[in-house]
Design an enzyme around this catalytic site. Structure first.
Site, short mmCIF file in Angstrom:
data_model
loop_
_atom_site.label_atom_id
_atom_site.label_comp_id
_atom_site.label_asym_id
_atom_site.label_seq_id
_atom_site.Cartn_x
_atom_site.Cartn_y
_atom_site.Cartn_z
N SER A 143 0.87 -1.18 0.00
CA SER A 143 0.00 0.00 0.00
C SER A 143 0.91 1.23 0.00
O SER A 143 2.10 1.12 0.33
CB SER A 143 -0.84 -0.01 1.29
N TYR A 156 -1.75 -0.89 10.66
CA TYR A 156 -1.88 -1.14 9.21
C TYR A 156 -0.60 -0.71 8.49
O TYR A 156 -0.07 -1.43 7.65
CB TYR A 156 -3.09 -0.36 8.66
P1 NAP Z 1 -11.70 -5.47 0.48
O1 NAP Z 1 -12.62 -4.89 -0.52
O2 NAP Z 1 -12.03 -5.40 1.92
O3 NAP Z 1 -11.44 -7.00 0.06
C1 NAP Z 1 -10.57 -7.80 0.81
C2 NAP Z 1 -11.06 -9.23 0.78
O4 NAP Z 1 -10.17 -10.02 1.61
C3 NAP Z 1 -12.46 -9.37 1.38
O5 NAP Z 1 -13.25 -10.26 0.61
C4 NAP Z 1 -12.17 -9.93 2.77
O6 NAP Z 1 -13.23 -10.69 3.32
C5 NAP Z 1 -10.97 -10.82 2.49
N1 NAP Z 1 -10.27 -11.17 3.71
C6 NAP Z 1 -10.17 -10.47 4.88
N2 NAP Z 1 -9.48 -11.17 5.79
C7 NAP Z 1 -9.11 -12.33 5.20
C8 NAP Z 1 -8.38 -13.46 5.64
N3 NAP Z 1 -7.91 -13.54 6.90
N4 NAP Z 1 -8.18 -14.48 4.77
C9 NAP Z 1 -8.68 -14.42 3.51
N5 NAP Z 1 -9.40 -13.38 3.04
C10 NAP Z 1 -9.60 -12.34 3.87
O7 NAP Z 1 -10.25 -4.82 0.35
P2 NAP Z 1 -9.48 -4.21 -0.93
O8 NAP Z 1 -9.58 -2.75 -0.84
O9 NAP Z 1 -9.84 -4.91 -2.17
O10 NAP Z 1 -7.98 -4.58 -0.48
C11 NAP Z 1 -7.23 -5.63 -1.08
C12 NAP Z 1 -5.77 -5.44 -0.69
O11 NAP Z 1 -5.31 -4.19 -1.18
C13 NAP Z 1 -5.55 -5.43 0.83
O12 NAP Z 1 -4.34 -6.10 1.14
C14 NAP Z 1 -5.43 -3.94 1.13
O13 NAP Z 1 -4.69 -3.70 2.30
C15 NAP Z 1 -4.75 -3.44 -0.11
N6 NAP Z 1 -4.94 -2.01 -0.37
C16 NAP Z 1 -6.18 -1.48 -0.53
C17 NAP Z 1 -6.31 -0.11 -0.75
C18 NAP Z 1 -7.65 0.56 -0.94
O14 NAP Z 1 -7.70 1.80 -0.95
N7 NAP Z 1 -8.73 -0.15 -1.13
C19 NAP Z 1 -5.17 0.70 -0.80
C20 NAP Z 1 -3.92 0.12 -0.62
C21 NAP Z 1 -3.81 -1.25 -0.42
P3 NAP Z 1 -14.22 -9.94 4.39
O15 NAP Z 1 -14.89 -8.86 3.63
O16 NAP Z 1 -15.13 -11.04 4.84
O17 NAP Z 1 -13.32 -9.42 5.49
#
Ligand code: NAP
Length: 256
Positions: A143, A156
């Site tokens: 991130s 985080y």
């Molecule tokens: P998201 O929409 O919350 O999707 C994440 C998915 O991972 C959800 O389906 C979640 O399930 C699942 N998950 C959570 N805990 C888990 C576990 N222990 N084992 C397996 N699956 C699990 O998040 P996203 O924004 O797509 O983020 C994806 C990645 O990108 C993450 O690593 C995040 O830190 C990174 N990221 C995101 C952003 C942003 O702005 N969105 C920015 C920088 C980096 P539940 O919904 O049931 O928890």
């Protein structure tokens, strides 16, 4: 473009957001995709979306913070598709926003378990498999919070800095074995995670776009597809000289 015909790919956390977009893009480019998530419903939805578009996918529920789940996931992917050519360690959680001195220990433990230890466990299992299979490509989700600090998000931020350290080390250790390991650093991306952070900061007064658009030099947050494009490219033969790279995809956020 079908860079991934005959290849099989594993994407953790692909029941939603960035992981789902990456799973769909890999499938569009010809890959067989092992969709995995802790959320069974979201994971099955992603599989259905891939199949409706004519692609091939299977789902396996796994909590990436548990070694037994991760090992069973790797075995299931190999059983289903014969091997894993590419893996995306995407599952992550944001946790609670609080000043450093008030961060509950339980929040630190939960975030580190999924984002840091989860990436560690997945990397280990994927590397074991890829060493036997003769190579592969792995992308870890860090991130912009892996590059700079964000007040209120200390666990985080720590977890995403850890992902960068693991990416560099694993890349150095396994590059010569033909395993290319890189990380991407998204800025604000339009997913449930960003909505949760905006809600915590503004108590519902502003949505993530209202709050985060002006903070990005491009004037907007990004889409999951814009991150998926980079992830898929890093796994593709076009990225054959990319190793241990930490690549922002952030609308200019860390250039400020
Ligand atoms: P998201 O929409 O919350 O999707 C994440 C998915 O991972 C959800 O389906 C979640 O399930 C699942 N998950 C959570 N805990 C888990 C576990 N222990 N084992 C397996 N699956 C699990 O998040 P996203 O924004 O797509 O983020 C994806 C990645 O990108 C993450 O690593 C995040 O830190 C990174 N990221 C995101 C952003 C942003 O702005 N969105 C920015 C920088 C980096 P539940 O919904 O049931 O928890």
């Amino acid at each position: 473009m079908e860079d991934f015909s005959g290849k099989s790919v594993l994407v953790t956390g692909s029941g939603a957001g960035i992981g789902r977009a990456a799973a769909l893009e890999f499938a569009r480019q010809g890959a067989k995709v092992m969709v995995s998530d802790i959320d069974e419903k979201g994971g099955e939805e992603t599989v259905a979306m891939i199949r409706e578009a004519g692609g091939q996918a299977a789902f396996r529920k796994a909590d990436v913070s548990k070694a037994e789940d991760v090992n069973a996931l790797i075995s299931a992917a190999v059983e289903e598709f014969g091997r894993i050519d590419c893996a995306v360690n995407n599952a992550g959680i944001e946790g609670k926003i609080a000043p450093f001195e008030d961060q509950p220990e339980v929040n630190y433990d939960a975030i580190m378990a999924v984002n840091s230890k989860g990436t560690f466990l997945c990397l280990q299992a994927e590397i074991h498999h890829m060493l036997q299979a003769g190579g592969g490509a792995i992308v870890n989700l860090s991130s912009v919070a892996g590059l700079i600090g964000f007040p209120g998000l200390s666990p985080y931020v720590a977890s995403k800095h850890a992902v960068i350290g693991m990416t560099k080390n694993a890349a150095l250790e396994y590059g010569k074995a033909g395993i290319r390991i890189n990380a991407v650093c998204p800025g604000g991306i339009d997913t449930r995670m960003l909505d949760s952070l905006a809600d915590q900061v503004s108590a519902g007064a502003q949505n993530s776009s209202q709050m985060m658009d002006p903070l990005h030099p491009l004037g907007r947050i990004g889409t999951p597809q814009e991150v998926a494009n980079l992830i898929v490219w890093l796994c593709s033969p076009q990225a054959s000289f990319m190793l241990g790279a930490i690549v922002p995809v952030d609308g200019g956020f860390v250039a400020q």
